[in-house]
Write a protein that holds these residues in place. Structure first.
Motif, PDB file in Angstrom:
ATOM      1  N   CYS A  20       0.835  -1.214   0.000  1.00 33.91           N
ATOM      2  CA  CYS A  20       0.000   0.000   0.000  1.00 33.91           C
ATOM      3  C   CYS A  20       0.864   1.256   0.000  1.00 33.91           C
ATOM      4  O   CYS A  20       0.429   2.317  -0.424  1.00 33.91           O
ATOM      5  CB  CYS A  20      -0.955  -0.011   1.197  1.00 33.91           C
ATOM      6  N   LYS A  21       2.118   1.114   0.474  1.00 30.53           N
ATOM      7  CA  LYS A  21       2.979   2.308   0.585  1.00 30.53           C
ATOM      8  C   LYS A  21       3.530   2.761  -0.756  1.00 30.53           C
ATOM      9  O   LYS A  21       3.896   3.920  -0.917  1.00 30.53           O
ATOM     10  CB  LYS A  21       4.157   2.010   1.516  1.00 30.53           C
ATOM     11  N   THR A  22       3.650   1.833  -1.688  1.00 31.13           N
ATOM     12  CA  THR A  22       4.296   2.177  -2.961  1.00 31.13           C
ATOM     13  C   THR A  22       3.329   2.218  -4.147  1.00 31.13           C
ATOM     14  O   THR A  22       3.696   2.654  -5.228  1.00 31.13           O
ATOM     15  CB  THR A  22       5.433   1.174  -3.265  1.00 31.13           C
ATOM     16  N   SER A  26      -4.747   0.823  -5.975  1.00 30.11           N
ATOM     17  CA  SER A  26      -4.973  -0.620  -5.891  1.00 30.11           C
ATOM     18  C   SER A  26      -5.811  -1.018  -7.097  1.00 30.11           C
ATOM     19  O   SER A  26      -6.478  -0.176  -7.706  1.00 30.11           O
ATOM     20  CB  SER A  26      -5.710  -1.075  -4.645  1.00 30.11           C
ATOM     21  N   VAL A  27      -5.765  -2.301  -7.411  1.00 31.17           N
ATOM     22  CA  VAL A  27      -6.424  -2.797  -8.613  1.00 31.17           C
ATOM     23  C   VAL A  27      -7.398  -3.925  -8.263  1.00 31.17           C
ATOM     24  O   VAL A  27      -7.034  -5.092  -8.200  1.00 31.17           O
ATOM     25  CB  VAL A  27      -5.367  -3.286  -9.637  1.00 31.17           C
ATOM     26  N   PRO A  28      -8.655  -3.561  -8.004  1.00 34.45           N
ATOM     27  CA  PRO A  28      -9.644  -4.606  -7.725  1.00 34.45           C
ATOM     28  C   PRO A  28      -9.933  -5.401  -8.997  1.00 34.45           C
ATOM     29  O   PRO A  28      -9.654  -4.931 -10.100  1.00 34.45           O
ATOM     30  CB  PRO A  28     -10.891  -3.808  -7.306  1.00 34.45           C
ATOM     31  N   GLU A  48      -1.542  -0.923 -14.862  1.00 34.00           N
ATOM     32  CA  GLU A  48      -2.655  -1.282 -13.976  1.00 34.00           C
ATOM     33  C   GLU A  48      -2.619  -0.389 -12.737  1.00 34.00           C
ATOM     34  O   GLU A  48      -3.650   0.083 -12.254  1.00 34.00           O
ATOM     35  CB  GLU A  48      -2.552  -2.762 -13.584  1.00 34.00           C
ATOM     36  N   ASP A  49      -1.423  -0.144 -12.221  1.00 33.67           N
ATOM     37  CA  ASP A  49      -1.224   0.724 -11.056  1.00 33.67           C
ATOM     38  C   ASP A  49      -1.671   2.157 -11.373  1.00 33.67           C
ATOM     39  O   ASP A  49      -2.264   2.851 -10.548  1.00 33.67           O
ATOM     40  CB  ASP A  49       0.266   0.687 -10.681  1.00 33.67           C
ATOM     41  N   LYS A  50      -1.424   2.565 -12.608  1.00 39.57           N
ATOM     42  CA  LYS A  50      -1.773   3.927 -13.020  1.00 39.57           C
ATOM     43  C   LYS A  50      -3.294   4.087 -13.161  1.00 39.57           C
ATOM     44  O   LYS A  50      -3.875   5.082 -12.730  1.00 39.57           O
ATOM     45  CB  LYS A  50      -1.088   4.216 -14.358  1.00 39.57           C
ATOM     46  N   TYR A  51      -3.952   3.077 -13.761  1.00 41.09           N
ATOM     47  CA  TYR A  51      -5.385   3.209 -14.067  1.00 41.09           C
ATOM     48  C   TYR A  51      -6.300   2.512 -13.071  1.00 41.09           C
ATOM     49  O   TYR A  51      -7.518   2.685 -13.123  1.00 41.09           O
ATOM     50  CB  TYR A  51      -5.665   2.687 -15.482  1.00 41.09           C
ATOM     51  N   GLY A  52      -5.740   1.689 -12.189  1.00 39.62           N
ATOM     52  CA  GLY A  52      -6.565   0.996 -11.200  1.00 39.62           C
ATOM     53  C   GLY A  52      -7.422  -0.118 -11.793  1.00 39.62           C
ATOM     54  O   GLY A  52      -8.437  -0.502 -11.215  1.00 39.62           O
ATOM     55  N   CYS A  85      -2.144  -4.921  -5.412  1.00 33.49           N
ATOM     56  CA  CYS A  85      -1.330  -3.707  -5.549  1.00 33.49           C
ATOM     57  C   CYS A  85      -0.009  -4.055  -6.217  1.00 33.49           C
ATOM     58  O   CYS A  85       0.517  -5.151  -6.037  1.00 33.49           O
ATOM     59  CB  CYS A  85      -1.066  -3.058  -4.194  1.00 33.49           C
ATOM     60  N   ARG A  86       0.537  -3.103  -6.969  1.00 32.07           N
ATOM     61  CA  ARG A  86       1.745  -3.360  -7.738  1.00 32.07           C
ATOM     62  C   ARG A  86       2.977  -3.485  -6.842  1.00 32.07           C
ATOM     63  O   ARG A  86       3.278  -2.571  -6.069  1.00 32.07           O
ATOM     64  CB  ARG A  86       1.995  -2.216  -8.712  1.00 32.07           C
TER      65      ARG A  86
END
Ligand code: URA
Ligand code: SF4
Length: 196
Positions: A20-22, A26-28, A48-52, A85-86
């Motif tokens: 969660c720190k980096t 998040s990507v449900p 994926e990290d960028k667009y969720g 999360c990535r």
């Protein structure tokens, strides 16, 4: 609000592991909650990290192409990851991260109740079934605790390997043939039985 939306909210706000720190987002999981199949990848990458959203980068294009080749579209299925999360620099998620995040995947599975779960690559194979060497086992059907699983390669592995894209496409076609049989109440036999 249906329960997948509840999970989505929990994932978006989750701070249960270090990732969660980096992360940026998040990507449900995403897709049709009435899907017969859940596709499970490893973890979000940069896009994926960028667009969720899951599988929206280069690997996602390969997955979409394989689905289209089998006459399916992304909105007919449900797509998610073992870890939501990535991991920094796309490293493989560690066992603490996988175990902590597993709760969400279990909830997704228990709400959607898919006829079959399609495992994409080694990380999902290892996290869900304790397996390894996906290239040896791909194309096979596994049954564990009355749940069917189908094993195939990770779409990212096909990016630099043209032959593997045909392997992935062939596997995804086989998967949807199996789903048709399951929908017609045909018994399909597992290649491998796992006991828990
Ligand atoms: N690779 C994955 O395992 N999952 C994604 O969502 C994108 C790339
Ligand atoms: Fe929570 Fe999973 Fe993200 Fe870790 S990877 S913070 S457990 S949603």
């Amino acid at each position: 609000m249906n329960s997948l939306e509840t999970i989505r909210k929990k994932v978006i706000e989750c701070t249960k592991c270090e990732l969660c720190k980096t992360r940026t987002n998040s990507v449900p999981g995403k897709g049709n909650f009435q899907s017969d199949v859940i596709f499970v990848g490893e973890a979000p990458g940069r896009n994926e990290d960028k667009y969720g959203e899951p599988f929206v980068g280069a690997a996602g294009k390969r997955l979409s192409a394989a689905l289209e080749d089998a006459g399916m579209s992304r909105d007919q299925v449900y797509i998610t990851n073992v870890v939501k999360c990535r991991p920094p620099n796309n490293r493989v998620p560690n066992s603490d991260e996988r175990n902590t995040c597993q709760e969400y995947l279990k909830e997704e599975i228990s709400i959607i109740k898919p006829k079959i779960i399609c495992i994409l690559g080694n990380t999902a194979f290892n996290s869900i079934l304790g397996g390894s060497e996906i290239t040896k086992f791909r194309g096979k059907v596994v049954r564990k605790d009355n749940q069917m699983y189908f094993l195939t390669v990770h779409p990212a592995a096909t990016i630099y390997n043209q032959e593997l894209i045909n392997v992935l496409k062939g596997d995804i076609k086989k998967l949807f043939d199996l789903i048709t049989e399951l929908k017609n109440d045909k018994e399909i036999s597992a290649d491998i039985e796992y006991s828990s």
